[in-house]
Each structure stands twice: as structure tokens, then as C-alpha cells.
Write an enzyme that holds these catalytic residues in place. Sequence first.
Site, PDB file in Angstrom:
ATOM      1  N   CYS A  48       0.834  -1.205   0.000  1.00 35.66           N
ATOM      2  CA  CYS A  48       0.000   0.000   0.000  1.00 35.66           C
ATOM      3  C   CYS A  48       0.864   1.248   0.000  1.00 35.66           C
ATOM      4  O   CYS A  48       1.390   1.649   1.039  1.00 35.66           O
ATOM      5  CB  CYS A  48      -0.924  -0.015   1.225  1.00 35.66           C
ATOM      6  SG  CYS A  48      -1.953   1.446   1.353  1.00 35.66           S
ATOM      7  N   CYS A  99      -0.464   4.067   2.144  1.00 27.74           N
ATOM      8  CA  CYS A  99      -0.240   3.908   3.587  1.00 27.74           C
ATOM      9  C   CYS A  99       1.227   4.163   3.959  1.00 27.74           C
ATOM     10  O   CYS A  99       1.509   4.795   4.964  1.00 27.74           O
ATOM     11  CB  CYS A  99      -0.569   2.486   4.053  1.00 27.74           C
ATOM     12  SG  CYS A  99      -2.040   1.754   3.357  1.00 27.74           S
ATOM     13  N   ASP A 100       2.146   3.635   3.163  1.00 29.24           N
ATOM     14  CA  ASP A 100       3.543   3.566   3.608  1.00 29.24           C
ATOM     15  C   ASP A 100       4.516   4.423   2.810  1.00 29.24           C
ATOM     16  O   ASP A 100       5.669   4.584   3.229  1.00 29.24           O
ATOM     17  CB  ASP A 100       4.031   2.105   3.520  1.00 29.24           C
ATOM     18  CG  ASP A 100       3.207   1.186   4.409  1.00 29.24           C
ATOM     19  OD1 ASP A 100       2.726   1.660   5.453  1.00 29.24           O
ATOM     20  OD2 ASP A 100       3.048   0.002   4.063  1.00 29.24           O
TER      21      ASP A 100
END
Length: 309
Positions: A131, A134-135
Site C-alpha cells: 500500500c 499507507c507507507d
Amino acid sequence: MEKVIVIGSGCAGWTAALYTARANLQPLVLTGKQPGGLLTTTSIVENYPGFPEGVDGYELMTRMQKQAERFGARASFGSVEAADFSRKPFTLTVDGEKVETQTVIIATGAGHRHLGVPGENLLETKGVTYCATCDGALPSFRNQPLVVVGGGDSACEEAIYLTRFGSAVHLIHRRDQLRASKIMAERALSNPKIKPVWDSAITEVLDVKQDKVTSVRLKNLKTGAESVLNCAGVFIAIGHVPNTGIFKGQIETDANGFIVPKRGTMTNVPGVFVAGDCADHVYRQAVTAAGSGCAAAIDAERFLAAQNQ
Ligand code: NAP
């Protein structure tokens, strides 16, 4: 007999639980094997509204659970093994025990498809991620070469997003043509920071000994040539696998197993509703999952009210 059972305890599940609890329906939430869902596997969530400093994924899910429990939701750390939606009340088999319920909200989520190569699992959260949203902004990826795997819209989207952080983004695809929509493909391929690597597969993520991603081993599928590409992160975007296998034959899905809602969040079985990633192959964000959990709860509440009139 239960009024509402929510299957799954990610953003969609706990939001459905919060709303049905506040409607005095005392929902039972079956958490599944990964309580809190996929979000608990990420570190900082920076795009969930209301948390300007970001919030730890595990903490966010714990807070959602507490909020729903405050209004009467109950959690059971069980996994559904079988579901019978052929007659009412519906019956779920949970770790060997049968539970009856008037309505069900399916919020079982989806898992990331894995490459299945050496190093992938051992280096997850140590440079391997599924992701970018997300990261991608993590300090370890800043100004470093990064790798994205896949040729679909997700891979293009992730690669474009990652150009904000990485020094270069190598887009590795197993064919010489992207599957992505034209506009996404053009956007990705015209970005000077994105370097496509065609006809290639990752055969290993290195370096387990150093306990972090340092490079990937590549194989050209046309020539058989092998090479090593240095990178600090490997973003795998090769599709998702919805967790809907147990409903096969009862709940209508598309060819990829994503549940197809019929009216609002209602499935082809009246009284069975769906929320979150198990029905969403487009947005797949924590906040959209939470939103659909809210919608499913409202639909379930109205369904029960109409039944009991
Ligand atoms: P997808 O379209 O199924 O693409 C998956 C990609 O991964 C394909 O290029 C596939 O290669 C590759 N792949 C699959 N298994 C692989 C393996 N084992 N090893 C290496 N490569 C593998 O999945 P997606 O990109 O997640 O998109 C899913 C859906 O969401 C699509 O309908 C897409 O349009 C939509 N979506 C839309 C947007 C947007 O519009 N902004 C953004 C994201 C997703 P092949 O091409 O060779 O099969």
C-alpha cells in the site's frame, strides 16, 4: 437469536457495529483471524480524517472497537466457517458452533495478492509493502530508488504517488504492455521518474540477512536474463483477493470474487448486507470502508424495522 451479526472487524465492520449498536440492535461482531483487519498491519495511517499527526493503524482499530462497544456492540474472536442464507433466520457456523441471526453484514475485507517469492513475507513491513498510500511517505523510502510490481491501475497509481518520495520508481511488469486504463498508463509512462522494466518478474526480494529490503532479483521472462536492481522499497500492486470464499454459491460476486450489491448495500439475499473491501475493488481506503459500513448499518436497521412492522 441475534438481530445483526457483523462478519469482520476492519473499518467497515466496526463502523457497521457502531451504527447498529447506537440503533439498539446489540450487534455481534465476529472478528475473524485478524482482528482489526488489514489496517492493523500498516504503521502510521496519515489519511484518515481527524488525525492531523496520523494514527497508528492498530490504535485506530482499537479505538473504533471501543467506540462501538461503548454503545453495546459485542466482539467474538471467532471465524465463520460456513453460512446458510437459504432460509430465515440465517445460520452461521462459527468455530463449530451454530449462531442464528435476522440480518448479516458481510465486512470480510480483501487480502493483498502476494507474489509468493523468497524474501517477500520475511521482509514485509521492512521495505515490502502492499500500500503506497499507507507507507510511501515513510522516511526509509525518501530519496531512495523504489520498485512497484504490477501493470494495472493500482500499480500505475502507486508508482505515480511514489514519485513524490523516491529518487526513481522502477515499474516492473511481467508483460510489455500495461493492463491499466490508457489515461493511467500514459500518466505513469510519461513521468520522468518512472522507469518501466518490461517482461520481468521478481524472483527474490533481498536481503533477509540484513533484515531490510536492499534490492530485488529480476528475471527477464523473454530472454531468461537475470539481474539485481537496488531499491529501498518494494510495493506490490498485483491485485486483491476478496475474502468471500465461504459465501460462494449464495452471495452474488463478480468474476474476481467481489460481492455485487443490489440495492444500496443489500446483496442478492434480502437481509444480507455488504460493506468495505470485499465489495470494493476501486477505492479500498479506510475511510471509504468506514462509510460503507455506516451505510450497511442504516440499511440493516431499516430492513429490520420494515420486517417488524
Ligand atoms: P488488476 O487490474 O487486476 O491488475 C493486476 C496487475 O498485476 C496486472 O497487470 C497483472 O498482470 C499483474 N499481476 C497479477 N498477478 C501477478 C503475479 N503473480 N505476478 C506479477 N504480476 C501479476 O488489479 P488492480 O490494478 O489492483 O486494479 C483492480 C481494479 O481496480 C481494476 O478494475 C482497476 O481499473 C481498478 N482501479 C482503478 C483505479 C483508478 O481508476 N484510479 C486505481 C486502482 C484500481 P497482467 O496484466 O499480465 O495480467
